[in-house]
Design a protein around this motif. Structure first.
Motif, PDB file in Angstrom:
ATOM      1  N   SER A  92       0.727  -1.408   0.273  1.00 24.29           N
ATOM      2  CA  SER A  92      -0.362   0.125   0.451  1.00 24.29           C
ATOM      3  C   SER A  92       0.340   1.134   0.394  1.00 24.29           C
ATOM      4  O   SER A  92       1.309   2.033  -0.353  1.00 24.29           O
ATOM      5  CB  SER A  92      -1.090   0.024   1.532  1.00 24.29           C
ATOM      6  N   GLY A  93       2.260   1.131   0.597  1.00 23.11           N
ATOM      7  CA  GLY A  93       2.720   2.521   1.007  1.00 23.11           C
ATOM      8  C   GLY A  93       3.704   2.807  -0.144  1.00 23.11           C
ATOM      9  O   GLY A  93       2.956   3.819  -0.837  1.00 23.11           O
ATOM     10  N   TYR A  94       3.823   1.829  -1.323  1.00 23.16           N
ATOM     11  CA  TYR A  94       4.383   1.575  -2.816  1.00 23.16           C
ATOM     12  C   TYR A  94       3.546   2.249  -3.518  1.00 23.16           C
ATOM     13  O   TYR A  94       3.530   3.492  -4.334  1.00 23.16           O
ATOM     14  CB  TYR A  94       5.334   0.330  -2.877  1.00 23.16           C
ATOM     15  N   HIS A  95       2.340   1.495  -3.995  1.00 23.19           N
ATOM     16  CA  HIS A  95       1.280   1.985  -4.859  1.00 23.19           C
ATOM     17  C   HIS A  95       0.526   3.187  -4.001  1.00 23.19           C
ATOM     18  O   HIS A  95       0.569   4.134  -4.840  1.00 23.19           O
ATOM     19  CB  HIS A  95       0.033   0.954  -4.487  1.00 23.19           C
ATOM     20  N   TYR A  96       0.686   3.735  -2.787  1.00 21.98           N
ATOM     21  CA  TYR A  96      -0.225   5.393  -2.913  1.00 21.98           C
ATOM     22  C   TYR A  96       0.718   6.652  -2.923  1.00 21.98           C
ATOM     23  O   TYR A  96       0.825   7.314  -3.262  1.00 21.98           O
ATOM     24  CB  TYR A  96      -0.203   5.403  -0.889  1.00 21.98           C
ATOM     25  N   GLY A  97       1.794   5.710  -2.971  1.00 17.76           N
ATOM     26  CA  GLY A  97       3.028   6.796  -3.502  1.00 17.76           C
ATOM     27  C   GLY A  97       3.087   7.234  -5.178  1.00 17.76           C
ATOM     28  O   GLY A  97       3.120   8.134  -5.410  1.00 17.76           O
ATOM     29  N   LEU A  98       2.782   6.223  -5.390  1.00 10.10           N
ATOM     30  CA  LEU A  98       2.623   5.676  -6.716  1.00 10.10           C
ATOM     31  C   LEU A  98       1.505   7.204  -7.303  1.00 10.10           C
ATOM     32  O   LEU A  98       1.524   8.065  -8.317  1.00 10.10           O
ATOM     33  CB  LEU A  98       2.305   4.711  -8.088  1.00 10.10           C
ATOM     34  N   GLU A  99       0.264   6.491  -6.653  1.00 11.45           N
ATOM     35  CA  GLU A  99      -0.874   6.892  -7.318  1.00 11.45           C
ATOM     36  C   GLU A  99      -1.345   8.517  -6.827  1.00 11.45           C
ATOM     37  O   GLU A  99      -1.785   9.156  -7.345  1.00 11.45           O
ATOM     38  CB  GLU A  99      -2.106   6.047  -6.710  1.00 11.45           C
ATOM     39  N   SER A 100      -0.864   8.512  -5.741  1.00 13.30           N
ATOM     40  CA  SER A 100      -1.123   9.875  -5.069  1.00 13.30           C
ATOM     41  C   SER A 100      -0.087  10.819  -5.467  1.00 13.30           C
ATOM     42  O   SER A 100      -0.417  12.595  -4.901  1.00 13.30           O
ATOM     43  CB  SER A 100      -1.708  10.289  -3.780  1.00 13.30           C
ATOM     44  N   GLY A 101       0.982  10.246  -5.517  1.00 15.66           N
ATOM     45  CA  GLY A 101       1.660  11.784  -5.841  1.00 15.66           C
ATOM     46  C   GLY A 101       3.545  11.250  -4.824  1.00 15.66           C
ATOM     47  O   GLY A 101       2.441  11.232  -3.180  1.00 15.66           O
ATOM     48  N   ILE A 102       4.096  11.696  -4.588  1.00 18.84           N
ATOM     49  CA  ILE A 102       5.321  11.345  -3.405  1.00 18.84           C
ATOM     50  C   ILE A 102       5.236  12.568  -2.312  1.00 18.84           C
ATOM     51  O   ILE A 102       5.402  12.774  -1.282  1.00 18.84           O
ATOM     52  CB  ILE A 102       6.739  11.059  -3.930  1.00 18.84           C
ATOM     53  N   ASP A 103       4.424  13.438  -2.483  1.00 21.91           N
ATOM     54  CA  ASP A 103       4.488  14.806  -1.710  1.00 21.91           C
ATOM     55  C   ASP A 103       2.954  14.663  -0.924  1.00 21.91           C
ATOM     56  O   ASP A 103       3.542  14.284   0.441  1.00 21.91           O
ATOM     57  CB  ASP A 103       4.026  16.157  -2.118  1.00 21.91           C
ATOM     58  N   ASN A 104       2.093  14.524  -1.198  1.00 21.00           N
ATOM     59  CA  ASN A 104       0.806  13.781  -0.569  1.00 21.00           C
ATOM     60  C   ASN A 104       1.376  12.016   0.797  1.00 21.00           C
ATOM     61  O   ASN A 104       1.249  12.726   1.915  1.00 21.00           O
ATOM     62  CB  ASN A 104      -0.220  12.763  -1.348  1.00 21.00           C
ATOM     63  N   LEU A 105       2.316  11.456  -0.053  1.00 23.36           N
ATOM     64  CA  LEU A 105       2.301  10.797   1.594  1.00 23.36           C
ATOM     65  C   LEU A 105       3.481  11.551   2.359  1.00 23.36           C
ATOM     66  O   LEU A 105       4.080  10.546   3.487  1.00 23.36           O
ATOM     67  CB  LEU A 105       3.158   9.125   0.018  1.00 23.36           C
ATOM     68  N   ARG A 106       4.679  11.767   1.440  1.00 20.78           N
ATOM     69  CA  ARG A 106       5.789  12.287   2.562  1.00 20.78           C
ATOM     70  C   ARG A 106       5.054  13.365   3.213  1.00 20.78           C
ATOM     71  O   ARG A 106       5.122  12.958   4.856  1.00 20.78           O
ATOM     72  CB  ARG A 106       6.481  13.638   1.749  1.00 20.78           C
ATOM     73  N   LEU A 107       3.746  14.352   3.874  1.00 22.07           N
ATOM     74  CA  LEU A 107       2.862  14.534   4.906  1.00 22.07           C
ATOM     75  C   LEU A 107       2.807  13.459   5.390  1.00 22.07           C
ATOM     76  O   LEU A 107       3.059  14.573   6.729  1.00 22.07           O
ATOM     77  CB  LEU A 107       1.988  15.746   4.226  1.00 22.07           C
TER      78      LEU A 107
END
Length: 286
Positions: free
Chosen positions: A202-217
């Motif tokens: 999920s971490g990998y796909h979330y970073g790809l799908e939503s953009g790394i900046d969303n995951l970064r926050l």
């Protein structure tokens, strides 16, 4: 004792449903994921690379009850006694080599977020450790292969302390559960493995799908040292978060900064790459 294959398959289905209800971003259904279970290996990462070299197609998972030559950041040996969860996931990717730290960032965020869905208040110690109550619960080691400046394959190894003995700076989940007033939500290593697999994916796909900046926050919200005072080459600074590439953001301060003039004393922030500084553990402080 090696994990039970049938119990793991059931746990993956159950955990996927539970994490779906909790709204875990980037969650993917798992169908036909090859999982290789072993009693003892020198290293789950090494075994996974050997499977890839023989032509096995990612994604693949290798799990061992014990590692005899496990390793972590800084080339340190990772204690891998029986009773822990030692798991590696292989992925095919097309990420720029300069963004390799994003894989560890996504993995740490995904596993921490998944475990928190089960009432386990895990935080992240930049850049590859998982902390529970300030103690080390687990660690991540990401290895990659490159072609023309792109990461084509990645192996993400993770160790989580379940019931295995741990050092003074560590904690295992069984000792944590014993201090809780309610029954544990994670009842077996098979269930823990399922949570970790889905967390990594999920971490990998979330970073790809939503953009790394969303995951970064979201990652910064789980960062154990966020806002903490640290020393960088003898200079005082404050942890301000991470960059989209996974570097640590530190605002350097003047040595004579006080509460009254701290804002004015902030100097331009610096970015530290993984492996250039160790933030340590609360237990390291006298």
């Amino acid at each position: 004792m090696v994990l039970n294959q049938q119990a793991l398959e059931i746990a993956i289905q159950t955990v996927t449903q539970q994490l779906s209800h909790s709204g875990l971003p980037g969650l993917q259904e798992i169908r036909g994921l090859p999982v290789y279970l072993f009693d003892s290996l020198s290293s789950t990462n090494q075994t996974l690379w050997e499977l890839l070299d023989r032509g096995t197609t990612p994604p693949i998972v290798v799990i061992a009850d014990q590692q005899t030559a496990g390793r972590g950041q800084w080339g340190r040996q990772w204690q891998s006694a029986p009773g822990g969860l030692y798991l590696s996931l292989a992925l095919t990717t097309n990420l720029a080599a300069s963004n390799s730290a994003q894989l560890t960032m996504c993995s740490a965020w995904g596993v921490a977020t998944a475990l928190r869905s089960y009432g386990i208040p895990v935080l992240i110690k930049w850049h590859n450790d998982l902390l529970l109550l300030g103690y080390k619960l687990g660690g991540i080691l990401t290895e990659t292969r490159l072609s023309q400046g792109q990461i084509t394959k990645a192996v993400i190894g993770i160790g989580i302390n379940w019931s295995n003995p741990v050092p003074e700076t560590g904690i295992n989940l069984q000792s944590f559960f014993e201090t809780q007033p309610t029954s544990p939500a994670v009842t077996s290593r098979e269930m823990l493995a399922a949570i970790v697999i889905q967390g990594l994916r999920s971490g990998y796909h979330y970073g790809l799908e939503s953009g790394i900046d969303n995951l970064r926050l979201s990652y910064q919200g789980l960062l154990f040292h966020q806002g903490a005072s640290i020393q960088v080459n003898g200079n005082p600074g404050i942890v301000k978060g991470v960059t989209s590439r996974g570097d640590l953001r530190v605002g350097l301060t003047s040595a004579d900064a006080t509460d009254a003039n701290a804002d004015a004393a902030i100097r331009p922030e610096i970015h530290l790459k993984p492996g250039t500084i160790s933030l340590g553990y609360p237990q390291d402080v006298p």
